[in-house]
Design an enzyme around this catalytic site. Structure first.
Site, PDB file in Angstrom:
ATOM      1  N   GLY A  79       0.894  -1.183  -0.084  1.00  0.00           N
ATOM      2  CA  GLY A  79       0.143  -0.027   0.001  1.00  0.00           C
ATOM      3  C   GLY A  79       0.796   1.098   0.080  1.00  0.00           C
ATOM      4  O   GLY A  79       2.055   1.117   0.016  1.00  0.00           O
ATOM      5  N   CYS A  80       0.220   2.234  -0.019  1.00  0.00           N
ATOM      6  CA  CYS A  80       0.757   3.626   0.069  1.00  0.00           C
ATOM      7  C   CYS A  80       1.554   4.321   1.408  1.00  0.00           C
ATOM      8  O   CYS A  80       2.839   4.269   0.952  1.00  0.00           O
ATOM      9  CB  CYS A  80      -0.102   4.559  -0.415  1.00  0.00           C
ATOM     10  SG  CYS A  80      -1.627   4.630   0.673  1.00  0.00           S
ATOM     11  N   TYR A  81       1.121   4.079   2.283  1.00  0.00           N
ATOM     12  CA  TYR A  81       1.732   4.431   3.614  1.00  0.00           C
ATOM     13  C   TYR A  81       3.061   3.407   3.762  1.00  0.00           C
ATOM     14  O   TYR A  81       4.014   3.848   4.005  1.00  0.00           O
ATOM     15  CB  TYR A  81       0.939   4.159   4.788  1.00  0.00           C
ATOM     16  CG  TYR A  81       0.091   5.382   5.157  1.00  0.00           C
ATOM     17  CD1 TYR A  81       0.683   6.791   5.229  1.00  0.00           C
ATOM     18  CD2 TYR A  81      -1.249   5.198   5.471  1.00  0.00           C
ATOM     19  CE1 TYR A  81      -0.100   7.760   5.397  1.00  0.00           C
ATOM     20  CE2 TYR A  81      -2.145   6.316   5.743  1.00  0.00           C
ATOM     21  CZ  TYR A  81      -1.494   7.548   5.843  1.00  0.00           C
ATOM     22  OH  TYR A  81      -2.405   8.652   6.197  1.00  0.00           O
TER      23      TYR A  81
END
Length: 378
Positions: free
Chosen positions: A176-178
């Site tokens: 994911g992004c985080y």
């Protein structure tokens, strides 16, 4: 112009030269997308529409079946006008070489099976196969895992770290992004033992598209405009994923403090990370030049991770719309801590762009194919 491209399609190998490509004889990787009308799915459609070796054969959507994709996203008018279909992965597996699942947590793990994986590769943009401990997954996500038998074989698709493990895999767990931003920002210093990873604190900020396209009161304009807030403090479900991956780099299990924030912008992730530096044999702390040399050692040859100039801080606007991650660090010798910084576009390198990067590696294509996207500005 003499390199050959090896495409691995559903178990078969195709060797196609650049000359063949120029003659139009390249095999197109057939792509299906489940969850095509969410933000990450739509970004996949956008990127793959410009990918010279991919052909989208299925746009799966639970909410917009039989509606043209370009009616859902008008920016794709006369670019992606095909009608949305359902989420029948078993039927799709007979038509595609790879399936992207840009779906909520829990869906992919309940849809994969042995028969499907014999026919098609799966790149899952949810968290279903990211964590190697099913008990940790079920604790943090509050879901029963639907296919724990595939967890160990799934490859964590952070390309800059696991590139050699991706070709040949059947399931890619797309980070994911985080997590992508947090891991890439700290990884070189953790790997080289220049910081104590047990002291790591990550302050992360995200644009509102990271929360998805579904209508939620906390994400309404009047709720987020002129406001910034922390959420999931001490409980955010990306925490164990970051701990697991950086633990591999450290060679031991670690615990971190991770605090995400929602900021009133469409796209972008910015992380600021703090950790105690490890003293050198002479009792002094590493200098910023020594720390930056380590970043260059790991990322100097990477296309999509940019180590900024000394003293320059990453900004989300300089990566927006691109597959780049910008990183840098500052050594605070007074406190013995290092401040690490990273920025990326949550929908591209934090989701769809990284997924396409994984697809390229899976099928022996140039890793940057379809991803040479200069950041948007203004």
């Amino acid at each position: 112009m003499h390199n050959k491209c090896i495409l691995r399609i559903s178990g078969d190998n195709f060797r196609i030269s650049v000359a063949d490509r120029m003659k139009g004889q390249v095999y197109m990787v057939k792509v299906g997308i489940i969850g095509a009308t969410g933000y990450a799915g739509a970004e996949l459609v956008k990127i793959l529409s410009g990918h010279r070796d991919a052909q989208i054969v299925w746009l799966g959507s639970r909410s917009y079946i039989d509606k043209k994709f370009s009616e859902v996203y008008r920016n794709m008018y006369e670019i992606a006008d095909a009608k949305c279909m359902d989420e029948n992965m078993d039927e799709l597996a007979d038509k595609a070489d790879v399936i992207f699942t840009a779906t909520p947590q829990g869906l992919c793990s309940h849809m994969v099976n042995d028969e499907l994986l014999k026919k098609v590769k799966v790149i899952d943009l949810s968290a279903d196969f990211r964590l190697k401990d099913v008990n940790v997954y079920e604790k943090w996500y509050g879901l029963e895992h639907g296919a724990p038998q595939y967890i160990n074989e799934a490859v964590y698709g952070l390309c800059e770290i696991n590139r050699d493990k991706i070709p040949g895999a059947r399931i890619i767990a797309n980070p994911g992004c985080y997590t992508t931003c947090s891991i890439l920002t700290a990884y070189p210093l953790v790997k080289e033992g220049l910081i104590d990873p047990q002291t790591l604190i990550i302050d992360a900020k995200s644009g509102t598209s990271g929360a998805g396209r579904g209508a939620k009161v906390p994400n309404l304009f009047c709720e987020v405009n002129e406001n910034i807030k922390a959420y999931g403090v001490g409980t955010h479900r990306h925490t164990p994923e970051i701990e697991e991956q950086l633990g591999y780099a450290a060679g031991t299990s670690i615990k971190i403090s991770f605090v995400p924030h929602l900021v009133p912008m469409n796209r972008g992730i910015l992380v600021t990370e703090y950790a105690s530096m490890t003293k050198k044999p002479d009792g002094t702390y590493p200098t910023v030049d020594e720390l930056r040399d380590v970043y260059k050692k790991y990322y100097g040859g990477e296309k999509f991770v940019r180590v900024l100039e000394k003293g320059e801080c990453p900004e989300t606007r300089w990566v927006e719309g691109s597959n780049y991650t910008d990183v840098n660090c500052v050594a605070d010798e007074r406190t013995g801590r290092v401040i690490m910084m990273g920025a990326l576009d949550n929908l591209v390198k934090g989701a769809a762009g990284q997924a396409v990067q994984n697809m390229n590696l899976l099928f022996g294509l140039p890793e940057n194919e379809g991803l040479d996207l200069a950041p948007d500005f203004p």
